[in-house]
Design a protein around this motif. Structure first.
Motif, PDB file in Angstrom:
ATOM      1  N   ALA A  70       0.807  -1.223   0.000  1.00  0.00           N
ATOM      2  CA  ALA A  70       0.000   0.000   0.000  1.00  0.00           C
ATOM      3  C   ALA A  70       0.840   1.272   0.000  1.00  0.00           C
ATOM      4  CB  ALA A  70      -0.941  -0.004   1.200  1.00  0.00           C
ATOM      5  N   GLU A  71       1.913   1.307   0.775  1.00  0.00           N
ATOM      6  CA  GLU A  71       2.734   2.509   0.838  1.00  0.00           C
ATOM      7  C   GLU A  71       3.425   2.771  -0.498  1.00  0.00           C
ATOM      8  OE1 GLU A  71       2.991   0.034   3.098  1.00  0.00           O
ATOM      9  OE2 GLU A  71       2.163   0.943   4.908  1.00  0.00           O
ATOM     10  N   ALA A  72       3.903   1.718  -1.133  1.00  0.00           N
ATOM     11  CA  ALA A  72       4.540   1.876  -2.442  1.00  0.00           C
ATOM     12  C   ALA A  72       3.511   2.315  -3.477  1.00  0.00           C
ATOM     13  CB  ALA A  72       5.206   0.575  -2.874  1.00  0.00           C
ATOM     14  N   ALA A  73       2.321   1.742  -3.424  1.00  0.00           N
ATOM     15  CA  ALA A  73       1.266   2.140  -4.358  1.00  0.00           C
ATOM     16  C   ALA A  73       0.926   3.617  -4.176  1.00  0.00           C
ATOM     17  CB  ALA A  73       0.039   1.275  -4.155  1.00  0.00           C
ATOM     18  N   GLN A  74       0.814   4.065  -2.925  1.00  0.00           N
ATOM     19  CA  GLN A  74       0.504   5.472  -2.673  1.00  0.00           C
ATOM     20  C   GLN A  74       1.620   6.377  -3.164  1.00  0.00           C
ATOM     21  OE1 GLN A  74      -2.528   6.689  -1.393  1.00  0.00           O
ATOM     22  NE2 GLN A  74      -1.590   8.457  -2.378  1.00  0.00           N
ATOM     23  N   CYS A  75       2.866   5.967  -2.964  1.00  0.00           N
ATOM     24  CA  CYS A  75       4.007   6.734  -3.453  1.00  0.00           C
ATOM     25  C   CYS A  75       3.925   6.881  -4.976  1.00  0.00           C
ATOM     26  CB  CYS A  75       5.298   6.041  -3.038  1.00  0.00           C
ATOM     27  SG  CYS A  75       6.795   6.807  -3.683  1.00  0.00           S
ATOM     28  N   LEU A  76       3.627   5.787  -5.656  1.00  0.00           N
ATOM     29  CA  LEU A  76       3.528   5.840  -7.102  1.00  0.00           C
ATOM     30  C   LEU A  76       2.367   6.720  -7.560  1.00  0.00           C
ATOM     31  CD1 LEU A  76       4.298   2.096  -7.703  1.00  0.00           C
ATOM     32  CD2 LEU A  76       5.611   3.990  -8.681  1.00  0.00           C
ATOM     33  N   LEU A  77       1.232   6.615  -6.879  1.00  0.00           N
ATOM     34  CA  LEU A  77       0.084   7.459  -7.232  1.00  0.00           C
ATOM     35  C   LEU A  77       0.411   8.932  -6.992  1.00  0.00           C
ATOM     36  CD1 LEU A  77      -2.778   5.266  -5.793  1.00  0.00           C
ATOM     37  CD2 LEU A  77      -2.344   5.777  -8.214  1.00  0.00           C
ATOM     38  N   ASP A  78       1.110   9.212  -5.906  1.00  0.00           N
ATOM     39  CA  ASP A  78       1.513  10.596  -5.615  1.00  0.00           C
ATOM     40  C   ASP A  78       2.437  11.142  -6.694  1.00  0.00           C
ATOM     41  OD1 ASP A  78       0.039  10.494  -3.284  1.00  0.00           O
ATOM     42  OD2 ASP A  78       1.791  10.199  -1.975  1.00  0.00           O
ATOM     43  N   ARG A  79       3.151  10.249  -7.363  1.00  0.00           N
ATOM     44  CA  ARG A  79       4.080  10.652  -8.424  1.00  0.00           C
ATOM     45  C   ARG A  79       3.446  10.609  -9.803  1.00  0.00           C
ATOM     46  NH1 ARG A  79       9.636  11.074  -7.066  1.00  0.00           N
ATOM     47  NH2 ARG A  79       9.797  10.926  -4.812  1.00  0.00           N
ATOM     48  N   GLY A  80       2.134  10.365  -9.856  1.00  0.00           N
ATOM     49  CA  GLY A  80       1.432  10.423 -11.139  1.00  0.00           C
ATOM     50  C   GLY A  80       1.246   9.109 -11.866  1.00  0.00           C
ATOM     51  N   ALA A  81       1.545   7.999 -11.204  1.00  0.00           N
ATOM     52  CA  ALA A  81       1.363   6.706 -11.853  1.00  0.00           C
ATOM     53  C   ALA A  81      -0.122   6.436 -12.090  1.00  0.00           C
ATOM     54  CB  ALA A  81       1.958   5.593 -10.986  1.00  0.00           C
ATOM     55  N   SER A  82      -0.381   5.677 -13.121  1.00  0.00           N
ATOM     56  CA  SER A  82      -1.775   5.311 -13.405  1.00  0.00           C
ATOM     57  C   SER A  82      -1.885   3.812 -13.615  1.00  0.00           C
ATOM     58  CB  SER A  82      -2.281   6.043 -14.629  1.00  0.00           C
ATOM     59  OG  SER A  82      -1.459   5.798 -15.750  1.00  0.00           O
TER      60      SER A  82
END
Length: 82
Positions: A70-82
């Motif tokens: 979850a933390e890695a997913a949130q980091c990626l989403l915060d960086r614009g990942a889709s």
């Protein structure tokens, strides 16, 4: 269990890759996402923001979500990942 079309496509691509190279190959950004290593993920994304969308054959967000990271997913989403 139910697999989405994206899951099936990624599994098919992975199986073809495994047959071709005979080993598990993922980029460091995918390993960090799957392993919930947020520090490593942030360092990699700081150096190259485009890695948030790097497909190998699936993007890092896919690996994070499949692993329950979850933390890695949130980091990626915060960086614009889709």
């Amino acid at each position: 269990p139910y697999l989405t079309p994206t899951d099936r496509a990624c599994l098919l691509r992975l199986s073809r890759l495994w047959v071709q190279v005979g080993v598990r190959r993922m980029a460091p950004v995918h390993d960090a996402a799957e392993g919930n290593d947020v520090e490593a993920l942030q360092r990699l994304l700081d150096a190259n923001p485009q890695l948030s969308e790097a497909a190998d054959p699936c993007p890092p967000l896919y690996h994070a979500c499949r692993a329950g990271a979850a933390e890695a997913a949130q980091c990626l989403l915060d960086r614009g990942a889709s």
